[in-house]
Design a protein around this motif. Structure first.
Motif, PDB file in Angstrom:
ATOM      1  N   SER A   1      46.164  40.675  34.078  1.00 33.87           N
ATOM      2  CA  SER A   1      45.464  39.463  33.975  1.00 33.87           C
ATOM      3  C   SER A   1      45.706  38.451  35.430  1.00 33.87           C
ATOM      4  N   THR A   2      46.790  38.650  35.957  1.00 36.96           N
ATOM      5  CA  THR A   2      46.899  37.855  37.414  1.00 36.96           C
ATOM      6  C   THR A   2      46.325  38.634  38.493  1.00 36.96           C
ATOM      7  N   MET A   3      46.057  39.704  38.229  1.00 42.11           N
ATOM      8  CA  MET A   3      45.178  40.496  39.251  1.00 42.11           C
ATOM      9  C   MET A   3      43.680  40.259  39.277  1.00 42.11           C
ATOM     10  N   ALA A   4      43.320  39.895  37.976  1.00 43.24           N
ATOM     11  CA  ALA A   4      41.925  39.295  37.774  1.00 43.24           C
ATOM     12  C   ALA A   4      42.041  37.943  38.065  1.00 43.24           C
ATOM     13  N   ALA A   5      42.936  37.117  37.936  1.00 42.55           N
ATOM     14  CA  ALA A   5      42.860  35.948  38.675  1.00 42.55           C
ATOM     15  C   ALA A   5      42.972  35.738  40.151  1.00 42.55           C
ATOM     16  N   SER A   6      43.033  36.593  40.585  1.00 43.70           N
ATOM     17  CA  SER A   6      43.222  36.694  42.289  1.00 43.70           C
ATOM     18  C   SER A   6      41.926  37.233  42.748  1.00 43.70           C
ATOM     19  N   TRP A   7      41.854  37.320  44.066  1.00 44.96           N
ATOM     20  CA  TRP A   7      40.723  37.766  44.814  1.00 44.96           C
ATOM     21  C   TRP A   7      40.254  39.031  44.322  1.00 44.96           C
ATOM     22  N   PRO A   8      39.030  39.459  44.217  1.00 46.62           N
ATOM     23  CA  PRO A   8      38.721  40.602  43.846  1.00 46.62           C
ATOM     24  C   PRO A   8      39.722  42.054  44.524  1.00 46.62           C
ATOM     25  N   HIS A   9      40.026  42.634  43.703  1.00 48.05           N
ATOM     26  CA  HIS A   9      40.993  44.012  44.139  1.00 48.05           C
ATOM     27  C   HIS A   9      39.843  45.026  44.526  1.00 48.05           C
ATOM     28  N   PRO A  10      40.051  45.547  45.576  1.00 48.93           N
ATOM     29  CA  PRO A  10      39.228  46.705  46.252  1.00 48.93           C
ATOM     30  C   PRO A  10      39.310  47.817  45.310  1.00 48.93           C
ATOM     31  N   ASP A  11      38.261  48.360  45.115  1.00 48.22           N
ATOM     32  CA  ASP A  11      37.782  49.574  44.117  1.00 48.22           C
ATOM     33  C   ASP A  11      38.494  49.269  42.829  1.00 48.22           C
ATOM     34  N   ASN A  12      38.475  48.243  42.304  1.00 46.61           N
ATOM     35  CA  ASN A  12      38.926  47.767  41.146  1.00 46.61           C
ATOM     36  C   ASN A  12      38.816  48.768  39.830  1.00 46.61           C
ATOM     37  N   VAL A  13      39.639  49.480  39.484  1.00 47.14           N
ATOM     38  CA  VAL A  13      39.599  50.455  38.131  1.00 47.14           C
ATOM     39  C   VAL A  13      40.137  49.753  36.805  1.00 47.14           C
ATOM     40  N   PHE A  14      40.658  48.602  36.842  1.00 49.84           N
ATOM     41  CA  PHE A  14      41.439  47.848  35.884  1.00 49.84           C
ATOM     42  C   PHE A  14      40.395  47.163  34.885  1.00 49.84           C
ATOM     43  N   GLY A  15      39.241  46.789  35.716  1.00 52.22           N
ATOM     44  CA  GLY A  15      38.398  45.665  35.241  1.00 52.22           C
ATOM     45  C   GLY A  15      38.361  45.936  33.405  1.00 52.22           C
ATOM     46  N   PRO A  16      38.122  47.145  32.932  1.00 53.72           N
ATOM     47  CA  PRO A  16      37.752  47.003  31.503  1.00 53.72           C
ATOM     48  C   PRO A  16      39.075  46.412  30.656  1.00 53.72           C
ATOM     49  N   LEU A  17      40.186  46.346  31.167  1.00 59.49           N
ATOM     50  CA  LEU A  17      41.119  45.779  30.438  1.00 59.49           C
ATOM     51  C   LEU A  17      41.750  44.273  30.927  1.00 59.49           C
ATOM     52  N   GLN A  18      41.033  43.752  31.939  1.00 59.12           N
ATOM     53  CA  GLN A  18      41.174  42.475  32.270  1.00 59.12           C
ATOM     54  C   GLN A  18      40.256  41.348  31.766  1.00 59.12           C
ATOM     55  N   PRO A  19      40.978  40.259  31.577  1.00 58.93           N
ATOM     56  CA  PRO A  19      40.269  38.946  31.246  1.00 58.93           C
ATOM     57  C   PRO A  19      39.330  38.662  32.183  1.00 58.93           C
ATOM     58  N   ARG A  20      38.439  37.765  31.995  1.00 57.19           N
ATOM     59  CA  ARG A  20      37.361  37.395  32.932  1.00 57.19           C
ATOM     60  C   ARG A  20      37.802  35.838  33.364  1.00 57.19           C
ATOM     61  N   PHE A  21      37.906  35.715  34.600  1.00 53.83           N
ATOM     62  CA  PHE A  21      38.269  34.245  35.156  1.00 53.83           C
ATOM     63  C   PHE A  21      36.838  34.029  36.029  1.00 53.83           C
ATOM     64  N   THR A  22      36.662  32.595  35.950  1.00 51.38           N
ATOM     65  CA  THR A  22      35.551  32.324  36.942  1.00 51.38           C
ATOM     66  C   THR A  22      36.332  31.564  38.145  1.00 51.38           C
ATOM     67  N   ARG A  23      35.942  32.203  39.152  1.00 50.64           N
ATOM     68  CA  ARG A  23      36.015  31.811  40.721  1.00 50.64           C
ATOM     69  C   ARG A  23      35.539  30.518  41.328  1.00 50.64           C
ATOM     70  N   ALA A  24      35.944  29.495  41.564  1.00 45.54           N
ATOM     71  CA  ALA A  24      35.455  28.330  42.170  1.00 45.54           C
ATOM     72  C   ALA A  24      35.490  28.344  43.739  1.00 45.54           C
ATOM     73  N   PRO A  25      34.549  27.900  44.490  1.00 45.53           N
ATOM     74  CA  PRO A  25      34.599  27.700  45.982  1.00 45.53           C
ATOM     75  C   PRO A  25      35.949  26.696  46.525  1.00 45.53           C
ATOM     76  N   HIS A  26      36.646  27.087  47.632  1.00 48.14           N
ATOM     77  CA  HIS A  26      37.405  25.800  48.180  1.00 48.14           C
ATOM     78  C   HIS A  26      37.225  25.711  49.612  1.00 48.14           C
ATOM     79  N   PRO A  27      37.833  24.581  50.079  1.00 48.18           N
ATOM     80  CA  PRO A  27      37.537  24.091  51.394  1.00 48.18           C
ATOM     81  C   PRO A  27      38.461  24.931  52.324  1.00 48.18           C
TER      82      PRO A  27
END
Length: 440
Positions: free
Chosen positions: A150-176
């Motif tokens: 879950s926390t990997m999903a909450a972080s910036w996109p993981h390269p070649d992410n194979v774990f997506g089917p088991l991860q929750p979905r977070f919404t990323r917002a832009p920052h300064p």
């Protein structure tokens, strides 16, 4: 059964290294095998000494193997090594009382676990428990919150992410980004734009209610990005107006690293939930959350791990937090950070590789660029700084994960001596000169 033939210690270590499932992003010939640590120093298997400017993943706010921590852990080992979470130990209750006593105002509840990723998950579960019906959690682009599913999903996109089917979905917002604001904007205008975009995301970018927004007061692994003051105040205001809980991830910044006990206090942030970890355990696995007194507690079974309140780590944490307070380590971080920043700003005048100098406290880093006008990241040069630093007996921090890697981090234990910090900066000056002059 595999019966190993007699072999030398070096051969045994080499076989063990090849067998490890978790491989470092560093290639094997750059890996250090550490056998001893004390304060800001570590020694490898060959007996070579290094000044550790990473505090072992920023975890040793109190220097490594502090006798007070070691003795507290040993004493706990003699008494009881394990207690399931339905039982208490004196150290558990004493540490809970101590942390609430030094917490930001209003945070009067505490929970413990073994590492930062699980602490972030604990914070997310508490937020969802307190916002029934809400299905969304917001994170920031370039934020980092751990490497569980879950926390990997909450972080910036993981390269070649194979774990997506088991991860929750977070919404990323832009920052300064104060060093790289959007074209045509200064840092404050960039922050104001991002706050407007955040509100639009909450109202138009998700289908349903948002339970929480989680962010780091300084984005650590995402580039050591420090935000303008109006950003923190704006996030609190928007969360209040939209009925969203504000979670502050202080796994890296907490326990004195920024020059205050908590970055929340340094920046005047009022979180609903604060996540802590790393520096709290004195080298032992320990993390947790501090929560506002108005929040509903967990229901039975919501958050319970067999070793989540490991008595030895709790006892070590109690000794660590007491030592941080007694030794006035936040104040020492302020003094060391001011000295390091002054030295680095002076170096910036002589070294074109240094694009930006960042603090506060002993959360110090420099961003290396190949061109100050274009701010092109100097990733190869940053790795050379790391390698040449090793040759000089200094371990600098760097990040090569997910294509990042042009930052050099100088974040030793907060009780590093002035002489040791000066030596690290001297070595940095030397290796930058070597790289810029093209020396082998």
């Amino acid at each position: 059964m595999d019966v190993r033939a007699a072999s030398s210690p070096d051969e045994t270590l080499a076989r063990g290294r090849r067998a490890l499932l978790h491989q470092s992003p560093q290639v094997s010939d750059e890996m250090l095998t550490l056998v001893q640590a004390r304060g800001s120093l570590v020694w490898d298997v060959n007996g070579r000494e290094y000044l550790d400017c990473t505090a072992q993943a920023w975890s040793n706010n109190l220097g490594a193997n502090d006798p007070r921590v070691v003795e507290a852990a040993v004493e706990q080992l003699r008494r009881i090594t394990h207690a399931r979470p339905t039982f208490h130990t004196p150290a558990l209750l004493e540490l809970a009382d101590l942390l609430v006593g030094i917490a930001p105002d209003g945070l009067e509840q505490v929970g413990f676990t073994l590492h930062g990723s699980m602490a972030v998950e604990m914070a997310l579960k508490l937020a969802l428990r307190n916002r029934p019906g809400a299905q969304h959690v917001l994170t920031l682009q370039d934020g980092y919150h751990g490497r569980s599913l879950s926390t990997m999903a909450a972080s910036w996109p993981h390269p070649d992410n194979v774990f997506g089917p088991l991860q929750p979905r977070f919404t990323r917002a832009p920052h300064p980004d104060t060093y790289r604001p959007r074209p045509g904007l200064d840092p404050e205008q960039d922050a104001e734009l991002c706050l407007r975009l955040l509100r639009d995301t909450i109202r138009k970018g998700v289908d349903g209610k948002v339970a929480a927004l989680i962010y780091e007061p300084i984005q650590g692994n995402g580039g050591h990005i420090e935000f303008p003051a109006l950003w923190h105040a704006g996030l609190r205001r928007i969360c209040d107006e939209e009925g969203i809980l504000l979670i502050l991830d202080e796994v890296q910044t907490g326990l004195g690293r920024t020059g205050s006990m908590w970055a929340a206090q340094h920046y005047g942030i009022q979180p609903d939930i604060l996540v802590f970890g790393k520096g709290v355990g004195g080298g032992f696995p320990l993390a947790g959350i501090l929560a506002h007194h108005d929040l509903q507690r967990f229901e039975p079974g919501d958050d319970q791990l067999t070793f989540g309140q490991f008595p030895v780590a709790i006892a070590a944490g109690l000794a660590t937090v007491r030592a941080i307070i007694e030794d006035r380590l936040p104040e020492r971080a302020t003094e060391h950070g001011a000295y390091a920043t002054e030295r680095l700003l002076e170096m910036q005048q002589r070294h074109p590789l240094i694009g930006d100098v960042r603090c506060p406290g002993l959360m110090v880093s420099i961003e290396l660029v190949t061109d100050r006008a274009t701010k092109e990241p100097a990733t190869k040069e940053a790795h050379q700084v790391y390698l040449r630093g090793l040759d000089h007996g200094v371990i600098f921090g760097e990040s090569r994960y997910a294509g990042l890697g042009n930052l050099i981090k100088i974040k030793p234990p907060l009780d590093v001596t002035h002489e040791q910090l000066s030596r690290a900066l001297d070595v940095l000056d030397t290796v930058l000169t070597e790289i810029e002059n093209g020396r082998d």
